[in-house]
Design a protein around this motif. Structure first.
Motif, PDB file in Angstrom:
ATOM      1  N   ALA A  23      40.632 -35.383  55.343  1.00  0.00           N
ATOM      2  CA  ALA A  23      40.532 -34.508  54.175  1.00  0.00           C
ATOM      3  C   ALA A  23      39.273 -33.642  54.256  1.00  0.00           C
ATOM      4  O   ALA A  23      38.308 -33.843  53.519  1.00  0.00           O
ATOM      5  CB  ALA A  23      40.511 -35.354  52.901  1.00  0.00           C
ATOM      6  N   PRO A  24      39.268 -32.664  55.151  1.00  0.00           N
ATOM      7  CA  PRO A  24      38.066 -31.859  55.364  1.00  0.00           C
ATOM      8  C   PRO A  24      37.650 -31.000  54.177  1.00  0.00           C
ATOM      9  O   PRO A  24      36.493 -30.568  54.100  1.00  0.00           O
ATOM     10  CB  PRO A  24      38.423 -30.990  56.571  1.00  0.00           C
ATOM     11  N   ASP A  25      38.561 -30.765  53.231  1.00  0.00           N
ATOM     12  CA  ASP A  25      38.197 -30.011  52.033  1.00  0.00           C
ATOM     13  C   ASP A  25      37.664 -30.908  50.926  1.00  0.00           C
ATOM     14  O   ASP A  25      37.198 -30.417  49.900  1.00  0.00           O
ATOM     15  CB  ASP A  25      39.407 -29.225  51.517  1.00  0.00           C
ATOM     16  N   TYR A  42      37.013 -34.011  41.872  1.00  0.00           N
ATOM     17  CA  TYR A  42      38.327 -33.889  41.235  1.00  0.00           C
ATOM     18  C   TYR A  42      39.181 -32.914  42.057  1.00  0.00           C
ATOM     19  O   TYR A  42      39.278 -31.732  41.717  1.00  0.00           O
ATOM     20  CB  TYR A  42      38.183 -33.383  39.800  1.00  0.00           C
ATOM     21  N   PRO A  43      39.765 -33.381  43.160  1.00  0.00           N
ATOM     22  CA  PRO A  43      40.553 -32.473  43.998  1.00  0.00           C
ATOM     23  C   PRO A  43      41.817 -32.017  43.287  1.00  0.00           C
ATOM     24  O   PRO A  43      42.425 -32.766  42.523  1.00  0.00           O
ATOM     25  CB  PRO A  43      40.899 -33.329  45.222  1.00  0.00           C
ATOM     26  N   ALA A  51      43.335 -36.588  50.289  1.00  0.00           N
ATOM     27  CA  ALA A  51      42.375 -37.535  49.715  1.00  0.00           C
ATOM     28  C   ALA A  51      42.923 -38.966  49.784  1.00  0.00           C
ATOM     29  O   ALA A  51      42.173 -39.907  50.089  1.00  0.00           O
ATOM     30  CB  ALA A  51      42.044 -37.154  48.277  1.00  0.00           C
ATOM     31  N   ARG A  52      44.206 -39.121  49.529  1.00  0.00           N
ATOM     32  CA  ARG A  52      44.829 -40.456  49.634  1.00  0.00           C
ATOM     33  C   ARG A  52      44.813 -40.956  51.076  1.00  0.00           C
ATOM     34  O   ARG A  52      44.610 -42.138  51.329  1.00  0.00           O
ATOM     35  CB  ARG A  52      46.253 -40.415  49.090  1.00  0.00           C
ATOM     36  N   GLN A  53      45.040 -40.048  52.018  1.00  0.00           N
ATOM     37  CA  GLN A  53      44.964 -40.416  53.434  1.00  0.00           C
ATOM     38  C   GLN A  53      43.560 -40.893  53.785  1.00  0.00           C
ATOM     39  O   GLN A  53      43.388 -41.883  54.490  1.00  0.00           O
ATOM     40  CB  GLN A  53      45.344 -39.221  54.315  1.00  0.00           C
ATOM     41  N   ALA A  54      42.559 -40.174  53.306  1.00  0.00           N
ATOM     42  CA  ALA A  54      41.169 -40.554  53.571  1.00  0.00           C
ATOM     43  C   ALA A  54      40.879 -41.937  53.010  1.00  0.00           C
ATOM     44  O   ALA A  54      40.234 -42.764  53.666  1.00  0.00           O
ATOM     45  CB  ALA A  54      40.219 -39.520  52.971  1.00  0.00           C
TER      46      ALA A  54
END
Length: 68
Positions: A23-25, A42-43, A51-54
């Protein structure tokens, strides 16, 4: 409306960089020690999957997504 907040337990971070890759962003790493830096607390919806993958790949379980 549900808002998802990203929590980073920085002391638990082992600087593997998996979050920044997934999640580079949402995450980056400090240059001096590689510890994760939270870019988006708060993405938006477009970043939630990453974000869930991270959260899933963090070897130290230092990332948590919380529904508000």
């Amino acid at each position: 409306m549900t808002t998802t907040r990203v929590e980073l337990d920085e002391p638990k971070c082992v600087a593997s960089g998996q979050c920044a890759l997934a999640a580079p962003d949402v995450f980056d790493q400090r240059d001096e020690d590689g510890v994760a830096v939270l870019l988006e607390e708060y993405p938006g919806e477009e970043l939630l999957h990453d974000a869930r993958q991270a959260e899933a790949v963090c070897p130290a379980a230092a990332i948590r997504l919380v529904q508000r």
